[in-house]
Design a protein around this motif. Structure first.
Motif, PDB file in Angstrom:
ATOM      1  N   VAL A   4       0.821  -1.212   0.000  1.00  0.00           N
ATOM      2  CA  VAL A   4       0.000   0.000   0.000  1.00  0.00           C
ATOM      3  C   VAL A   4       0.857   1.266   0.000  1.00  0.00           C
ATOM      4  CG1 VAL A   4      -1.670   1.346   1.348  1.00  0.00           C
ATOM      5  CG2 VAL A   4      -2.037  -1.097   0.986  1.00  0.00           C
ATOM      6  N   PRO A   5       1.854   1.389   0.873  1.00  0.00           N
ATOM      7  CA  PRO A   5       2.732   2.560   0.765  1.00  0.00           C
ATOM      8  C   PRO A   5       3.435   2.653  -0.586  1.00  0.00           C
ATOM      9  CG  PRO A   5       3.020   1.511   2.897  1.00  0.00           C
ATOM     10  CD  PRO A   5       2.161   0.592   2.073  1.00  0.00           C
ATOM     11  N   ALA A   6       3.817   1.513  -1.160  1.00  0.00           N
ATOM     12  CA  ALA A   6       4.508   1.536  -2.447  1.00  0.00           C
ATOM     13  C   ALA A   6       3.619   2.077  -3.555  1.00  0.00           C
ATOM     14  CB  ALA A   6       4.989   0.133  -2.810  1.00  0.00           C
ATOM     15  N   ARG A   7       2.312   1.847  -3.477  1.00  0.00           N
ATOM     16  CA  ARG A   7       1.397   2.282  -4.531  1.00  0.00           C
ATOM     17  C   ARG A   7       0.766   3.650  -4.268  1.00  0.00           C
ATOM     18  NH1 ARG A   7       3.921  -1.472  -6.025  1.00  0.00           N
ATOM     19  NH2 ARG A   7       3.154  -3.402  -6.965  1.00  0.00           N
ATOM     20  N   TYR A   8       0.698   4.053  -3.001  1.00  0.00           N
ATOM     21  CA  TYR A   8      -0.036   5.285  -2.694  1.00  0.00           C
ATOM     22  C   TYR A   8       0.830   6.399  -2.107  1.00  0.00           C
ATOM     23  CZ  TYR A   8      -4.591   3.170  -3.648  1.00  0.00           C
ATOM     24  OH  TYR A   8      -5.672   2.610  -4.266  1.00  0.00           O
ATOM     25  N   LEU A   9       2.087   6.135  -1.802  1.00  0.00           N
ATOM     26  CA  LEU A   9       2.946   7.157  -1.201  1.00  0.00           C
ATOM     27  C   LEU A   9       4.159   7.429  -2.074  1.00  0.00           C
ATOM     28  CD1 LEU A   9       3.010   6.044   2.559  1.00  0.00           C
ATOM     29  CD2 LEU A   9       1.350   7.529   1.402  1.00  0.00           C
ATOM     30  N   ARG A  10       4.635   8.654  -2.020  1.00  0.00           N
ATOM     31  CA  ARG A  10       5.884   8.993  -2.691  1.00  0.00           C
ATOM     32  C   ARG A  10       7.027   8.188  -2.078  1.00  0.00           C
ATOM     33  NH1 ARG A  10       7.528  14.580  -1.922  1.00  0.00           N
ATOM     34  NH2 ARG A  10       6.662  14.260   0.162  1.00  0.00           N
ATOM     35  N   ALA A  11       8.099   8.006  -2.843  1.00  0.00           N
ATOM     36  CA  ALA A  11       9.223   7.188  -2.370  1.00  0.00           C
ATOM     37  C   ALA A  11       9.754   7.699  -1.044  1.00  0.00           C
ATOM     38  CB  ALA A  11      10.326   7.173  -3.426  1.00  0.00           C
ATOM     39  N   ALA A  12       9.825   9.022  -0.895  1.00  0.00           N
ATOM     40  CA  ALA A  12      10.371   9.590   0.340  1.00  0.00           C
ATOM     41  C   ALA A  12       9.473   9.320   1.541  1.00  0.00           C
ATOM     42  CB  ALA A  12      10.574  11.100   0.174  1.00  0.00           C
ATOM     43  N   ASP A  13       8.174   9.081   1.289  1.00  0.00           N
ATOM     44  CA  ASP A  13       7.224   8.863   2.383  1.00  0.00           C
ATOM     45  C   ASP A  13       7.034   7.392   2.727  1.00  0.00           C
ATOM     46  OD1 ASP A  13       6.668  11.570   2.707  1.00  0.00           O
ATOM     47  OD2 ASP A  13       5.068  11.537   1.196  1.00  0.00           O
ATOM     48  N   ARG A  14       7.552   6.498   1.899  1.00  0.00           N
ATOM     49  CA  ARG A  14       7.249   5.079   2.106  1.00  0.00           C
ATOM     50  C   ARG A  14       7.804   4.504   3.395  1.00  0.00           C
ATOM     51  NH1 ARG A  14       8.244   3.983  -4.242  1.00  0.00           N
ATOM     52  NH2 ARG A  14       6.413   5.191  -4.888  1.00  0.00           N
ATOM     53  N   PRO A  15       9.033   4.822   3.800  1.00  0.00           N
ATOM     54  CA  PRO A  15       9.475   4.300   5.104  1.00  0.00           C
ATOM     55  C   PRO A  15       8.554   4.719   6.243  1.00  0.00           C
ATOM     56  CG  PRO A  15      11.349   5.141   3.869  1.00  0.00           C
ATOM     57  CD  PRO A  15      10.122   5.552   3.102  1.00  0.00           C
ATOM     58  N   ARG A  16       8.074   5.959   6.197  1.00  0.00           N
ATOM     59  CA  ARG A  16       7.162   6.429   7.240  1.00  0.00           C
ATOM     60  C   ARG A  16       5.825   5.698   7.158  1.00  0.00           C
ATOM     61  NH1 ARG A  16       7.623  11.131   5.982  1.00  0.00           N
ATOM     62  NH2 ARG A  16       9.221  11.770   7.456  1.00  0.00           N
ATOM     63  N   GLY A  17       5.347   5.444   5.931  1.00  0.00           N
ATOM     64  CA  GLY A  17       4.083   4.740   5.773  1.00  0.00           C
ATOM     65  C   GLY A  17       4.163   3.295   6.225  1.00  0.00           C
ATOM     66  N   ILE A  18       5.242   2.607   5.876  1.00  0.00           N
ATOM     67  CA  ILE A  18       5.418   1.221   6.311  1.00  0.00           C
ATOM     68  C   ILE A  18       5.535   1.152   7.824  1.00  0.00           C
ATOM     69  CG2 ILE A  18       6.988  -0.760   6.226  1.00  0.00           C
ATOM     70  CD1 ILE A  18       7.615   0.019   3.331  1.00  0.00           C
ATOM     71  N   ALA A  19       6.255   2.116   8.405  1.00  0.00           N
ATOM     72  CA  ALA A  19       6.388   2.141   9.863  1.00  0.00           C
ATOM     73  C   ALA A  19       5.038   2.352  10.536  1.00  0.00           C
ATOM     74  CB  ALA A  19       7.366   3.252  10.273  1.00  0.00           C
ATOM     75  N   ALA A  20       4.229   3.267   9.991  1.00  0.00           N
ATOM     76  CA  ALA A  20       2.916   3.535  10.582  1.00  0.00           C
ATOM     77  C   ALA A  20       1.996   2.327  10.459  1.00  0.00           C
ATOM     78  CB  ALA A  20       2.288   4.750   9.906  1.00  0.00           C
ATOM     79  N   ALA A  21       2.009   1.685   9.302  1.00  0.00           N
ATOM     80  CA  ALA A  21       1.160   0.508   9.117  1.00  0.00           C
ATOM     81  C   ALA A  21       1.594  -0.631  10.032  1.00  0.00           C
ATOM     82  CB  ALA A  21       1.203   0.057   7.654  1.00  0.00           C
ATOM     83  N   SER A  22       2.898  -0.802  10.215  1.00  0.00           N
ATOM     84  CA  SER A  22       3.395  -1.847  11.122  1.00  0.00           C
ATOM     85  C   SER A  22       3.023  -1.529  12.563  1.00  0.00           C
ATOM     86  CB  SER A  22       4.915  -1.970  10.987  1.00  0.00           C
ATOM     87  OG  SER A  22       5.291  -2.330   9.674  1.00  0.00           O
ATOM     88  N   ALA A  23       3.186  -0.268  12.962  1.00  0.00           N
ATOM     89  CA  ALA A  23       2.844   0.118  14.328  1.00  0.00           C
ATOM     90  C   ALA A  23       1.366  -0.101  14.607  1.00  0.00           C
ATOM     91  CB  ALA A  23       3.219   1.583  14.567  1.00  0.00           C
ATOM     92  N   SER A  24       0.527   0.097  13.591  1.00  0.00           N
ATOM     93  CA  SER A  24      -0.917  -0.066  13.806  1.00  0.00           C
ATOM     94  C   SER A  24      -1.270  -1.505  14.165  1.00  0.00           C
ATOM     95  CB  SER A  24      -1.687   0.366  12.558  1.00  0.00           C
ATOM     96  OG  SER A  24      -1.529  -0.570  11.504  1.00  0.00           O
ATOM     97  N   THR A  25      -0.527  -2.473  13.607  1.00  0.00           N
ATOM     98  CA  THR A  25      -0.836  -3.860  13.945  1.00  0.00           C
ATOM     99  C   THR A  25      -0.575  -4.130  15.424  1.00  0.00           C
ATOM    100  OG1 THR A  25       1.385  -4.632  13.335  1.00  0.00           O
ATOM    101  CG2 THR A  25      -0.284  -4.623  11.611  1.00  0.00           C
TER     102      THR A  25
END
Length: 396
Positions: free
Chosen positions: A124-145
């Motif tokens: 989801v971060p790879a398809r919906y977020l800019r490259a610079a934002d993807r580490p932050r998006g993956i971290a947020a999605a992981s933290a949510s679990t």
């Protein structure tokens, strides 16, 4: 990744809705864990039987991880939609009857749905977020679990089982509805080449970074799962009560939420992924050795918080590195990584369980197993500096 928009923006609304559904899957997974004894009495079955209400999840994950990864590469939005709907349906099925068979049926539906959602933590971060934002998006999605795990522990201790089931169903239906609405937005960042099914899987497996991550990730999965599964009986001989052990586990997961939200972003911005994972591995090794030598509530508090903050962020870091290296086959790579993690959890937890009557030996075993992650670490620092390039785009 590329986009038709020359000035692409990240779609955080999709990421947020996805993260909530991911948290719901964990909430539903662990519904019965905090109330195992009470649930066994309520349904008239053994505590071991209640354990299967959670154990079906890793078993189904191992079976479905790779097909799910391939589906996410080719049909991201339909796959997520099916996962969200099945999650909500399983939560509602649990309310259809007041018996163990109904509970198991509902949990099985949710267990089938979980890979369809959680495997997309990097997709989801790879398809919906800019490259610079993807580490932050993956971290947020992981933290949510992990946040979903905390909610499961809290609900299990403050409300009745029936109320917990009702809350789970309401939240699951609402979360699925929101995700279905936001998924009407097409991904803005997609690979030039279309997903190619088994070819993507083979490409992901041939990628040396992905293979190395598959060797690495079973360690944090296995050590964390073993500590959370056997922490209470292993610390009980040292005078740690079940209530105290429950608090330690809650703090462990809470620390993991903080760690997953902060450490991967910090590491990605500074190119320190290798050092961050190394710190987590060494912290887990040291912590297990401390518990082997000086078990107790105080040492347990320090170790469980330290493991949560430093070891659990290894997961989003590994997912981010795999996504960065795999490009168009990111979903297949994520499926491989998640399957490896679940296998690690099953094996390490099972072996540690054989030593549950010898706490010192169990903690030493976990320390030794965690050290096995060290040979897989060197590639992380090299892989963090490159990202596959792509050009044109399409929407799916």
């Amino acid at each position: 990744m590329a986009t038709t928009d020359p000035y692409p923006r990240s779609s955080w609304a999709v990421l947020a809705a996805f993260a909530v559904v991911g948290a719901v899957t964990q909430l539903l997974w662990l519904t019965y864990a905090p109330v195992t004894t009470a649930a066994a009495e309520h349904y008239g079955v053994s505590e071991a039987a209640i354990g299967w209400l959670a154990n079906v999840f890793p078993l189904w994950y191992v079976v479905l991880a790779i097909p799910t990864g391939l589906a996410l590469d080719r049909w991201l939005r339909p796959t997520l939609a099916v996962g969200a709907v099945l999650t909500a349906l399983g939560a509602c099925v649990r309310l259809a009857g007041d018996d163990f068979g109904t509970a198991l049926a509902g949990q099985t539906l949710i267990a089938v749905a979980q890979p369809l959602v959680v495997t997309a933590t990097s997709a989801v971060p790879a398809r919906y977020l800019r490259a610079a934002d993807r580490p932050r998006g993956i971290a947020a999605a992981s933290a949510s679990t992990f946040a979903g795990m905390i909610l499961a522990f809290l609900l299990g201790t403050v409300v009745s089982l029936h109320t917990t089931l009702v809350v789970g169903a309401v939240v699951a239906v609402a979360a699925a509805g929101v995700l279905l609405v936001v998924l009407r937005e097409a991904p803005g960042f997609v690979p030039e080449l279309p997903a190619a099914g088994v070819v993507d899987f083979l490409a992901a497996w041939r990628n040396p970074v992905v293979r190395r991550m598959c060797l690495l990730v079973p360690i944090p999965f296995g050590t964390f799962t073993a500590l959370t599964t056997w922490g209470q009986p292993l610390l009980e001989p040292a005078g740690v009560s079940s209530d105290q052990a429950g608090l330690l586990l809650l703090l462990n997961v809470a620390a993991g939420v903080v760690g997953c939200a902060v450490v991967p972003v910090w590491a990605a911005e500074r190119g320190r992924q290798h050092q961050a994972v190394l710190a987590g591995v060494l912290a887990a090794v040291a912590g297990c050795l401390v518990l082997a030598a000086l078990p107790g509530a105080g040492s347990g508090l320090v170790v469980f918080v330290m493991v949560g903050v430093l070891l659990l962020p290894a997961l989003p870091i590994v997912l981010e590195l795999s996504e960065r290296a795999s490009g168009p086959s990111a979903g297949a790579a994520a499926g491989l990584v998640w399957m490896a993690g679940q296998l690690g959890a099953l094996v390490v937890t099972g072996l540690a369980g054989l030593l549950v009557d010898a706490p010192a030996a169990a903690f030493v075993f976990l320390a030794a197993v965690t050290l096995l992650a060290l040979p897989a670490l060197p590639l992380a620092s090299r892989s963090s500096t490159s990202r596959p390039a792509s050009s044109a785009t399409s929407s799916r």
